[in-house]
Scaffold this motif. Sequence first.
Motif, PDB file in Angstrom:
ATOM      1  N   GLY A 125      99.161  98.765  92.331  1.00 34.89           N
ATOM      2  CA  GLY A 125      98.069  98.712  93.501  1.00 34.89           C
ATOM      3  C   GLY A 125      96.669  98.818  92.507  1.00 34.89           C
ATOM      4  O   GLY A 125      96.713  98.133  91.459  1.00 34.89           O
ATOM      5  N   LEU A 126      95.625  99.459  92.846  1.00 40.45           N
ATOM      6  CA  LEU A 126      94.278  99.390  92.589  1.00 40.45           C
ATOM      7  C   LEU A 126      94.465 100.499  91.366  1.00 40.45           C
ATOM      8  O   LEU A 126      94.968 101.608  91.363  1.00 40.45           O
ATOM      9  CB  LEU A 126      93.276  99.547  93.363  1.00 40.45           C
ATOM     10  CG  LEU A 126      92.853  98.710  94.583  1.00 40.45           C
ATOM     11  CD1 LEU A 126      92.280  99.108  95.614  1.00 40.45           C
ATOM     12  CD2 LEU A 126      92.485  97.244  93.885  1.00 40.45           C
ATOM     13  N   GLY A 127      93.886 100.007  90.104  1.00 37.92           N
ATOM     14  CA  GLY A 127      93.686 101.060  89.105  1.00 37.92           C
ATOM     15  C   GLY A 127      92.110 101.895  89.400  1.00 37.92           C
ATOM     16  O   GLY A 127      91.588 101.874  90.338  1.00 37.92           O
ATOM     17  N   THR A 128      92.035 102.598  88.259  1.00 38.64           N
ATOM     18  CA  THR A 128      90.726 103.246  88.237  1.00 38.64           C
ATOM     19  C   THR A 128      89.467 102.391  88.041  1.00 38.64           C
ATOM     20  O   THR A 128      89.361 101.587  87.325  1.00 38.64           O
ATOM     21  CB  THR A 128      90.785 104.254  87.031  1.00 38.64           C
ATOM     22  OG1 THR A 128      91.900 104.981  87.225  1.00 38.64           O
ATOM     23  CG2 THR A 128      89.573 105.175  87.021  1.00 38.64           C
ATOM     24  N   GLN A 129      88.264 102.847  88.789  1.00 42.29           N
ATOM     25  CA  GLN A 129      87.340 101.895  88.836  1.00 42.29           C
ATOM     26  C   GLN A 129      86.411 102.308  87.833  1.00 42.29           C
ATOM     27  O   GLN A 129      86.340 103.367  87.350  1.00 42.29           O
ATOM     28  CB  GLN A 129      86.286 102.442  90.506  1.00 42.29           C
ATOM     29  CG  GLN A 129      85.216 101.611  90.268  1.00 42.29           C
ATOM     30  CD  GLN A 129      84.520 101.862  91.603  1.00 42.29           C
ATOM     31  OE1 GLN A 129      84.949 101.822  92.706  1.00 42.29           O
ATOM     32  NE2 GLN A 129      82.961 102.481  91.526  1.00 42.29           N
ATOM     33  N   MET A 130      85.837 101.217  87.062  1.00 42.95           N
ATOM     34  CA  MET A 130      85.144 101.356  85.800  1.00 42.95           C
ATOM     35  C   MET A 130      83.862 100.986  86.463  1.00 42.95           C
ATOM     36  O   MET A 130      83.463 100.041  87.082  1.00 42.95           O
ATOM     37  CB  MET A 130      85.528 100.310  84.859  1.00 42.95           C
ATOM     38  CG  MET A 130      86.884 100.552  84.397  1.00 42.95           C
ATOM     39  SD  MET A 130      87.665  99.423  83.423  1.00 42.95           S
ATOM     40  CE  MET A 130      88.152  98.193  84.889  1.00 42.95           C
ATOM     41  N   ASP A 131      82.523 101.536  85.569  1.00 43.95           N
ATOM     42  CA  ASP A 131      81.144 101.244  86.184  1.00 43.95           C
ATOM     43  C   ASP A 131      80.261 101.267  85.098  1.00 43.95           C
ATOM     44  O   ASP A 131      80.651 102.031  83.770  1.00 43.95           O
ATOM     45  CB  ASP A 131      80.534 102.515  87.022  1.00 43.95           C
ATOM     46  CG  ASP A 131      81.377 102.989  88.073  1.00 43.95           C
ATOM     47  OD1 ASP A 131      81.944 102.077  89.145  1.00 43.95           O
ATOM     48  OD2 ASP A 131      81.765 104.036  88.240  1.00 43.95           O
ATOM     49  N   PHE A 132      79.460 100.197  84.939  1.00 37.58           N
ATOM     50  CA  PHE A 132      78.373 100.166  83.984  1.00 37.58           C
ATOM     51  C   PHE A 132      77.244  99.616  84.522  1.00 37.58           C
ATOM     52  O   PHE A 132      77.189  98.931  85.459  1.00 37.58           O
ATOM     53  CB  PHE A 132      78.925  99.367  82.724  1.00 37.58           C
ATOM     54  CG  PHE A 132      79.614  97.873  83.073  1.00 37.58           C
ATOM     55  CD1 PHE A 132      78.929  96.813  82.685  1.00 37.58           C
ATOM     56  CD2 PHE A 132      80.680  97.680  83.240  1.00 37.58           C
ATOM     57  CE1 PHE A 132      79.457  95.726  83.259  1.00 37.58           C
ATOM     58  CE2 PHE A 132      81.491  96.559  83.665  1.00 37.58           C
ATOM     59  CZ  PHE A 132      80.796  95.383  83.549  1.00 37.58           C
ATOM     60  N   ALA A 133      76.177  99.743  83.791  1.00 42.79           N
ATOM     61  CA  ALA A 133      74.789  99.455  84.139  1.00 42.79           C
ATOM     62  C   ALA A 133      74.697  97.778  83.675  1.00 42.79           C
ATOM     63  O   ALA A 133      75.366  97.106  82.978  1.00 42.79           O
ATOM     64  CB  ALA A 133      73.753  99.920  83.288  1.00 42.79           C
ATOM     65  N   GLY A 134      73.997  97.103  84.667  1.00 44.74           N
ATOM     66  CA  GLY A 134      73.778  95.453  84.503  1.00 44.74           C
ATOM     67  C   GLY A 134      73.495  95.098  85.863  1.00 44.74           C
ATOM     68  O   GLY A 134      73.476  95.605  87.137  1.00 44.74           O
ATOM     69  N   ASN A 135      73.320  93.599  85.767  1.00 49.75           N
ATOM     70  CA  ASN A 135      73.430  92.808  87.156  1.00 49.75           C
ATOM     71  C   ASN A 135      73.706  91.598  86.922  1.00 49.75           C
ATOM     72  O   ASN A 135      73.792  91.089  85.823  1.00 49.75           O
ATOM     73  CB  ASN A 135      71.830  92.997  87.861  1.00 49.75           C
ATOM     74  CG  ASN A 135      70.787  92.679  86.985  1.00 49.75           C
ATOM     75  OD1 ASN A 135      70.895  91.677  86.284  1.00 49.75           O
ATOM     76  ND2 ASN A 135      69.741  93.223  87.097  1.00 49.75           N
ATOM     77  N   SER A 136      73.926  90.771  87.793  1.00 46.64           N
ATOM     78  CA  SER A 136      74.158  89.321  87.867  1.00 46.64           C
ATOM     79  C   SER A 136      75.736  89.115  86.859  1.00 46.64           C
ATOM     80  O   SER A 136      75.486  88.250  86.129  1.00 46.64           O
ATOM     81  CB  SER A 136      73.060  88.401  87.105  1.00 46.64           C
ATOM     82  OG  SER A 136      71.831  88.576  87.570  1.00 46.64           O
ATOM     83  N   VAL A 137      76.612  90.001  87.426  1.00 47.82           N
ATOM     84  CA  VAL A 137      77.950  89.744  86.799  1.00 47.82           C
ATOM     85  C   VAL A 137      78.879  88.326  86.756  1.00 47.82           C
ATOM     86  O   VAL A 137      78.337  87.771  87.987  1.00 47.82           O
ATOM     87  CB  VAL A 137      78.616  90.962  87.219  1.00 47.82           C
ATOM     88  CG1 VAL A 137      78.981  90.716  88.763  1.00 47.82           C
ATOM     89  CG2 VAL A 137      79.831  91.168  86.437  1.00 47.82           C
TER      90      VAL A 137
END
Length: 98
Positions: free
Chosen positions: A49-61
């Motif tokens: 299933g789904l893993g752990t969500q990762m977050d980082f700063a930025g935009n226009s991925v």
Amino acid sequence: LFEQSTESAFAPLVGIDNTGRALIAWEQNAAAGIFAIPIHAVHYSPASGLGTQMDFAGNSVVLAVNGGGTGLLASDVPSIEPSPIFLGISIRASIFLP
């Protein structure tokens, strides 16, 4: 449903390899303002299933995943320079291995 924030989510991207594993990424508004717009990413595996969500700063991925499951996420990261006319942009990239 795996994103449960009350902030608007947009620009979803999904890359899938030959075995059905996926890397899912999206942008999301942040209460802190335009220079704090976070990028979120999560792995998906048919077996677990789904893993752990990762977050980082930025935009226009942008997202790319090859047939073997290696994924690449890249985004621009705004930074404010002392000059009122120049807005610096740096590029951040992350590689995800299966």
